[in-house]
Enzyme design. Structure first.
Site, PDB file in Angstrom:
ATOM      1  N   THR A   1      -6.377  -0.739  10.128  1.00 49.49           N
ATOM      2  CA  THR A   1      -6.139   0.191  11.241  1.00 49.49           C
ATOM      3  C   THR A   1      -5.870  -0.488  12.581  1.00 49.49           C
ATOM      4  O   THR A   1      -6.683  -1.258  13.078  1.00 49.49           O
ATOM      5  CB  THR A   1      -7.303   1.190  11.440  1.00 49.49           C
ATOM      6  OG1 THR A   1      -7.788   1.624  10.180  1.00 49.49           O
ATOM      7  CG2 THR A   1      -6.802   2.405  12.211  1.00 49.49           C
TER       8      THR A   1
ATOM      9  N   LYS B   1     -13.098   3.052   0.699  1.00 49.79           N
ATOM     10  CA  LYS B   1     -12.741   3.041   2.116  1.00 49.79           C
ATOM     11  C   LYS B   1     -13.960   3.501   2.928  1.00 49.79           C
ATOM     12  O   LYS B   1     -14.463   4.602   2.716  1.00 49.79           O
ATOM     13  CB  LYS B   1     -11.532   3.937   2.369  1.00 49.79           C
ATOM     14  CG  LYS B   1     -10.258   3.420   1.702  1.00 49.79           C
ATOM     15  CD  LYS B   1      -9.117   4.394   1.842  1.00 49.79           C
ATOM     16  CE  LYS B   1      -8.689   4.576   3.293  1.00 49.79           C
ATOM     17  NZ  LYS B   1      -7.570   5.532   3.421  1.00 49.79           N
TER      18      LYS B   1
ATOM     19  N   ARG C   1      -7.728  19.015   8.090  1.00 46.14           N
ATOM     20  CA  ARG C   1      -6.689  19.175   9.108  1.00 46.14           C
ATOM     21  C   ARG C   1      -6.679  20.613   9.621  1.00 46.14           C
ATOM     22  O   ARG C   1      -7.114  21.534   8.937  1.00 46.14           O
ATOM     23  CB  ARG C   1      -5.300  18.835   8.539  1.00 46.14           C
ATOM     24  CG  ARG C   1      -5.143  17.384   8.118  1.00 46.14           C
ATOM     25  CD  ARG C   1      -3.718  17.085   7.656  1.00 46.14           C
ATOM     26  NE  ARG C   1      -3.602  15.730   7.151  1.00 46.14           N
ATOM     27  CZ  ARG C   1      -3.414  14.653   7.909  1.00 46.14           C
ATOM     28  NH1 ARG C   1      -3.306  14.791   9.223  1.00 46.14           N
ATOM     29  NH2 ARG C   1      -3.320  13.459   7.376  1.00 46.14           N
TER      30      ARG C   1
ATOM     31  N   ARG D   1       0.845  -1.198   0.000  1.00 48.51           N
ATOM     32  CA  ARG D   1       0.000   0.000   0.000  1.00 48.51           C
ATOM     33  C   ARG D   1       0.875   1.241   0.000  1.00 48.51           C
ATOM     34  O   ARG D   1       1.773   1.379   0.837  1.00 48.51           O
ATOM     35  CB  ARG D   1      -0.918   0.007   1.221  1.00 48.51           C
ATOM     36  CG  ARG D   1      -1.689   1.316   1.412  1.00 48.51           C
ATOM     37  CD  ARG D   1      -2.588   1.241   2.633  1.00 48.51           C
ATOM     38  NE  ARG D   1      -3.267   2.490   2.935  1.00 48.51           N
ATOM     39  CZ  ARG D   1      -2.991   3.289   3.960  1.00 48.51           C
ATOM     40  NH1 ARG D   1      -2.003   2.954   4.815  1.00 48.51           N
ATOM     41  NH2 ARG D   1      -3.662   4.396   4.152  1.00 48.51           N
TER      42      ARG D   1
END
Length: 476
Positions: free
Chosen positions: A280, A222, A77, A36
């Site tokens: 994760t 995702k 962010r 990945r």
């Protein structure tokens, strides 16, 4: 030929800890199936170097390790804050602004320009993976939002922001994603991950771009937002694969719901014959220690038992101290489950009105025969890969050996549960081809005389149509 380790595949994120050719080669041999590349970090030049290393090892050793390019998506962010971070105190108020500044206790910059227009009073703002929490008090709908600190702490620069109650207006493919998409399509990656998917349209937009470029990369959605859960059936239907991205999903939604959501998504993917990755914090503690916690071992084991096609590593292999040991550890956990108590032979319900019903029925029969005859392998020829995905979704105990003349498909199938793929371009008569591929498996010492194989094919073979034949072979 890469050593075969387990039916459940391993995806690992590459980074400074794992990008060197000797380390990567060791990881391949220890059981890494798909690399990945995380486009949330690193430059295109950095990723190009890693891509070239993967391709070089694959070519030199005749391996088929796949590549998953993971686009960052609309990750929100905060900007730069003053040195040492800022201390947010419970009950205090601060302004979040879209005007760039060095953040302090009174004012913090956010990269999301539509933030003041999208949020409403009372909505929750989570910072740094939910470690800090604020509540919206008021917005001027232009460039400032007044917030109250609910759970405070130290906030440092560039931390992520989650808005679990807010309907965000950012497109799934940001301008930066589009640049990175062009880059990964030029490099012919096998899989592309789209972050923060909200609905099926997000996926079809990406697939349309890929098709317009004449490329064959497949798309993984995702799942990390409440909207994605609400639209999960439609998203699975248009995606080529799914990733249960538990990090953001567990922040955007109540964390106690994530284990059952994981199981639900895996079951739906198996029913739809779509590969599913669990991601994760699988072995998070191994970023700094050579042994995982017992809870992490249980997490990996349960993801394998759920039926995931692949389990994924992030910081453990990209920046961790023990990238090779992490792969070896994960492989041991997977193998122990598969050798002792794996729930093989998933019962699937065929859809008689489906356009692929007849082929699906043949694949179903092949898996049933493999179980009844204790066959060691199901052997099939495919160009599109459809048969491989379909057989895999039944989770047969027999290994699935796929022969194809589609070179890119070899790497694509490295993500799919239980599948081993081989290049083959001598499709002649059905009988001759079946005899030939079975003999190749004997020569590679993957099967031996006396073993039972289940062969499937599309006849007439030269038309390369849909799978319509199944045969039981005893090797002599």
């Amino acid at each position: 030929m890469k050593p075969f380790h387990s039916r459940t595949k391993i995806v690992a994120t590459l980074g400074p800890a794992s990008a060197k050719p000797d380390v990567l080669y060791s990881m391949f041999n220890a059981g890494l199936d798909v690399c990945r590349l995380n486009f949330s970090h690193g430059s295109q030049a950095d990723h190009q170097e890693v891509l070239d290393t993967i391709r070089s090892i694959n070519k030199k050793y005749n391996y088929n390790v796949g590549i998953l390019a993971d686009l960052q998506g609309p990750k929100i962010r905060i900007g730069i804050v003053k040195d040492g971070g800022i201390h947010l105190v419970n009950g205090s108020r601060t302004v979040i602004t879209t005007k760039e500044c060095i953040g302090n206790e009174e004012r913090i910059y956010i990269t999301y320009t539509s933030f003041p227009k999208d949020v409403k009073a009372g909505e929750i703002i989570l910072l740094d993976d939910g470690k800090l929490q604020m509540k919206v008090i008021e917005t001027n709908l232009e460039d400032e939002v007044v917030c109250e600190v609910v759970h405070g702490g130290i906030l440092t620069s560039r931390k992520g922001v989650n808005l679990p109650n807010t309907k965000v207006s950012i497109p799934s493919l940001t301008p930066e994603d589009r640049k990175n998409l062009e880059f990964v399509l030029e490099n012919d990656v096998d899989w592309i991950g789209l972050s923060f998917v909200r609905n099926a349209a997000d996926i079809t937009e990406l697939k349309d771009i890929i098709k317009a470029r004449g490329k064959e990369a497949r798309v993984i959605a995702k799942i990390e937002k409440p909207e994605a859960i609400a639209n999960i059936d439609e998203i699975i239907a248009v995606s080529d694969g799914i990733m249960v991205a538990r990090g953001d999903l567990g922040v955007e939604m109540p964390m106690e719901e994530v284990p059952l959501l994981q199981k639900m998504i895996v079951q739906k993917c198996i029913a739809a014959s779509k590969p599913v990755i669990i991601a994760t914090q699988m072995l998070e503690s191994m970023i700094t220690t050579p042994r995982p916690t017992r809870a992490e071992v249980n997490d990996v084991a349960n993801s394998v038992l759920d039926g995931a096609d692949a389990v994924m590593l992030s910081g453990e292999t990209s920046v961790g101290e023990f990238p090779l040991i992490v792969i070896e550890t994960m492989q041991k956990i997977i193998q122990n489950i598969e050798q002792n108590n794996y729930p093989f032979n998933v019962e699937k319900f065929l859809k008689p009105k489906s356009a692929t019903f007849l082929s699906d029925a043949v694949c179903d029969s092949a898996c049933f025969l493999a179980k009844q005859t204790s066959a060691v392998g199901i052997v099939s020829m495919t160009v599109s890969g459809y048969t491989a995905f379909e057989i895999s979704s039944h989770r047969p105990e027999a290994l699935t050996y796929i022969f194809t003349n589609n070179l890119q498909l070899l790497n694509t199938l490295s993500l799919v549960w239980g599948v081993r793929a081989f290049y083959y371009d001598k499709f002649e008569s059905t009988d001759e081809t079946i005899l030939d591929v079975n003999e190749l498996l004997v020569k590679m010492k993957l099967v031996k005389k006396g073993d039972v194989l289940i062969n499937t094919a599309a006849i007439p073979m030269e038309k390369q149509g849909k799978t319509n034949m199944v045969k039981v072979t005893v090797l002599d």
